[in-house]
Enzyme design. Structure first.
Site, PDB file in Angstrom:
ATOM      1  N   SER A   6     -29.690  99.439  -2.627  1.00 31.04           N
ATOM      2  CA  SER A   6     -30.295  99.364  -4.152  1.00 31.04           C
ATOM      3  C   SER A   6     -28.611 100.130  -4.658  1.00 31.04           C
ATOM      4  CB  SER A   6     -30.666 101.470  -3.879  1.00 31.04           C
ATOM      5  OG  SER A   6     -29.811 102.627  -3.746  1.00 31.04           O
TER       6      SER A   6
ATOM      7  N   PRO B 207      -6.574  77.280  10.283  1.00 37.62           N
ATOM      8  CA  PRO B 207      -5.914  77.374   8.881  1.00 37.62           C
ATOM      9  C   PRO B 207      -5.707  75.655   7.915  1.00 37.62           C
ATOM     10  CG  PRO B 207      -4.764  78.514  10.895  1.00 37.62           C
ATOM     11  CD  PRO B 207      -5.904  77.571  11.262  1.00 37.62           C
TER      12      PRO B 207
ATOM     13  N   LYS C 191     -22.857  83.744  -7.178  1.00 36.24           N
ATOM     14  CA  LYS C 191     -21.624  83.285  -6.155  1.00 36.24           C
ATOM     15  C   LYS C 191     -22.634  82.548  -5.836  1.00 36.24           C
ATOM     16  CE  LYS C 191     -23.354  85.472  -2.558  1.00 36.24           C
ATOM     17  NZ  LYS C 191     -24.074  84.723  -1.795  1.00 36.24           N
TER      18      LYS C 191
ATOM     19  N   ASP D  72     -28.994  81.887  -4.893  1.00 40.65           N
ATOM     20  CA  ASP D  72     -29.339  80.436  -4.624  1.00 40.65           C
ATOM     21  C   ASP D  72     -30.997  80.215  -4.638  1.00 40.65           C
ATOM     22  OD1 ASP D  72     -27.268  81.695  -2.423  1.00 40.65           O
ATOM     23  OD2 ASP D  72     -28.693  83.301  -1.637  1.00 40.65           O
TER      24      ASP D  72
ATOM     25  N   VAL E 196     -28.920  93.996  -1.996  1.00 45.32           N
ATOM     26  CA  VAL E 196     -29.349  95.322  -3.163  1.00 45.32           C
ATOM     27  C   VAL E 196     -30.859  94.309  -2.981  1.00 45.32           C
ATOM     28  CG1 VAL E 196     -29.715  95.508  -5.527  1.00 45.32           C
ATOM     29  CG2 VAL E 196     -27.263  96.288  -3.759  1.00 45.32           C
TER      30      VAL E 196
ATOM     31  N   SER F   5     -24.895  92.217   5.516  1.00 51.41           N
ATOM     32  CA  SER F   5     -25.772  93.030   5.335  1.00 51.41           C
ATOM     33  C   SER F   5     -27.272  93.280   6.715  1.00 51.41           C
ATOM     34  CB  SER F   5     -26.349  93.252   3.510  1.00 51.41           C
ATOM     35  OG  SER F   5     -26.898  91.502   4.240  1.00 51.41           O
TER      36      SER F   5
ATOM     37  N   LYS G 267     -18.584  81.499   3.403  1.00 52.44           N
ATOM     38  CA  LYS G 267     -17.710  81.972   4.626  1.00 52.44           C
ATOM     39  C   LYS G 267     -16.954  81.170   5.355  1.00 52.44           C
ATOM     40  CE  LYS G 267     -21.732  84.910   4.356  1.00 52.44           C
ATOM     41  NZ  LYS G 267     -22.449  84.587   3.440  1.00 52.44           N
TER      42      LYS G 267
HETATM   43  P1  BMP Z   1     -30.395  88.114  -1.842  1.00 52.09           P
HETATM   44  O1  BMP Z   1     -30.481  89.226  -2.666  1.00 52.09           O
HETATM   45  O2  BMP Z   1     -31.434  87.464  -1.729  1.00 52.09           O
HETATM   46  O3  BMP Z   1     -30.877  89.277  -0.512  1.00 52.09           O
HETATM   47  O4  BMP Z   1     -29.106  87.484  -1.486  1.00 52.09           O
HETATM   48  C1  BMP Z   1     -27.898  88.209  -1.641  1.00 52.09           C
HETATM   49  C2  BMP Z   1     -26.471  87.436  -0.966  1.00 52.09           C
HETATM   50  O5  BMP Z   1     -25.916  87.797  -0.425  1.00 52.09           O
HETATM   51  C3  BMP Z   1     -26.922  85.953  -0.458  1.00 52.09           C
HETATM   52  O6  BMP Z   1     -26.544  84.379  -0.612  1.00 52.09           O
HETATM   53  C4  BMP Z   1     -26.564  86.112   0.704  1.00 52.09           C
HETATM   54  O7  BMP Z   1     -26.266  84.766   1.651  1.00 52.09           O
HETATM   55  C5  BMP Z   1     -24.898  86.924   0.886  1.00 52.09           C
HETATM   56  N1  BMP Z   1     -24.776  87.699   2.062  1.00 52.09           N
HETATM   57  C6  BMP Z   1     -25.015  88.925   2.434  1.00 52.09           C
HETATM   58  O8  BMP Z   1     -26.888  88.531   1.795  1.00 52.09           O
HETATM   59  N2  BMP Z   1     -25.147  90.550   2.863  1.00 52.09           N
HETATM   60  C7  BMP Z   1     -23.439  89.489   3.684  1.00 52.09           C
HETATM   61  O9  BMP Z   1     -23.140  90.352   5.094  1.00 52.09           O
HETATM   62  C8  BMP Z   1     -22.897  89.033   3.477  1.00 52.09           C
HETATM   63  C9  BMP Z   1     -23.191  87.480   2.091  1.00 52.09           C
HETATM   64  O10 BMP Z   1     -22.513  86.462   1.767  1.00 52.09           O
END
Ligand code: BMP
Length: 212
Positions: A172, A64, A31, A9, A166, A112, A59
């Protein structure tokens, strides 16, 4: 096979490319999400795909037909996988799998961040079962709540689990993997580090040490 996916990102494009060059021997995939696409332009998908497997994290959450059009363009540019939402329903999800033509479709279950508990957590198991029924390859489940990874996996035992959250979000890598994550997705803790290669290698070593 490090089980590590880089979430790139970083919106400074030369820096993003430098980070990828540093870690592409360590990670299993990269990603890419809207921040870098909007900064660099969609050609970046093709550029990155020449260095690593690219998962397009748009996302996708639409009807469809629109889902299909987005996935076709992503695949044409070099995506080897896409991330989609599940709340749009079974028809949308099935169309995503069909449009991906054998590339991986990963379905978001519980998100998350703290707000992920307000809505997504309430349907996460249903989303997981739906993803399996529709032929998806895997699920996105939160490293910030490792016990939830286990529950979500139980609803779709055959599917891969990719876990973000993480490092910067407090999760973790070890706990995620020990609770069923097949891959961890890490962004800021790698690309924001003063030594991205070392940060990625440390995470890869942490995951590797869990194998028995
Ligand atoms: P970071 O490790 O800098 O927090 O990045 C996490 C990545 O995963 C970001 O691109 C975020 O958009 C994506 N992401 C997330 O953090 N939680 C989710 O539930 C789904 C995600 O795609």
């Amino acid at each position: 096979d490090s089980r590590l996916i880089l979430a790139l990102d970083e919106t400074d494009v030369p820096k993003a490319l430098h980070v990828l060059d540093e870690v592409c021997g360590i990670i299993d995939a990269v990603k890419i999400n809207w921040p870098l696409i909007l900064s660099a332009g969609p050609e970046i998908i093709t550029t990155l795909s020449q260095k690593a497997d690219v998962i397009c994290d748009f996302k996708i959450a639409d009807i469809p037909n629109t889902d299909r059009l987005i996935i076709e363009q992503s695949v044409k540019r070099g995506a080897s996988g896409v991330i989609v939402h599940a709340f749009t329903g079974t028809d949308s999800l099935k169309e995503c799998v069909s449009a991906a033509g054998g590339r991986d479709v990963f379905v978001v279950t519980e998100m998350s961040h703290p707000g992920g508990q307000e809505f997504t957590a309430k349907h996460a198991e249903e989303f997981a079962a739906m993803a399996a029924e529709c032929g998806a390859s895997g699920l996105i489940a939160p490293a910030t709540r490792p016990e939830r990874i286990k529950k979500i996996k139980e609803s779709a035992p055959g599917l891969l689990i990719l876990s973000p959250g993480v490092g910067a979000q407090g999760g973790s890598a070890s706990n995620a993997v020990l609770n069923g994550a097949d891959y961890v997705i890490v962004g800021r803790s790698i690309y924001g580090s003063s030594d991205p290669k070392d940060a990625a290698q440390k995470l890869a070593d942490e995951i590797k040490a869990l194998r028995f």
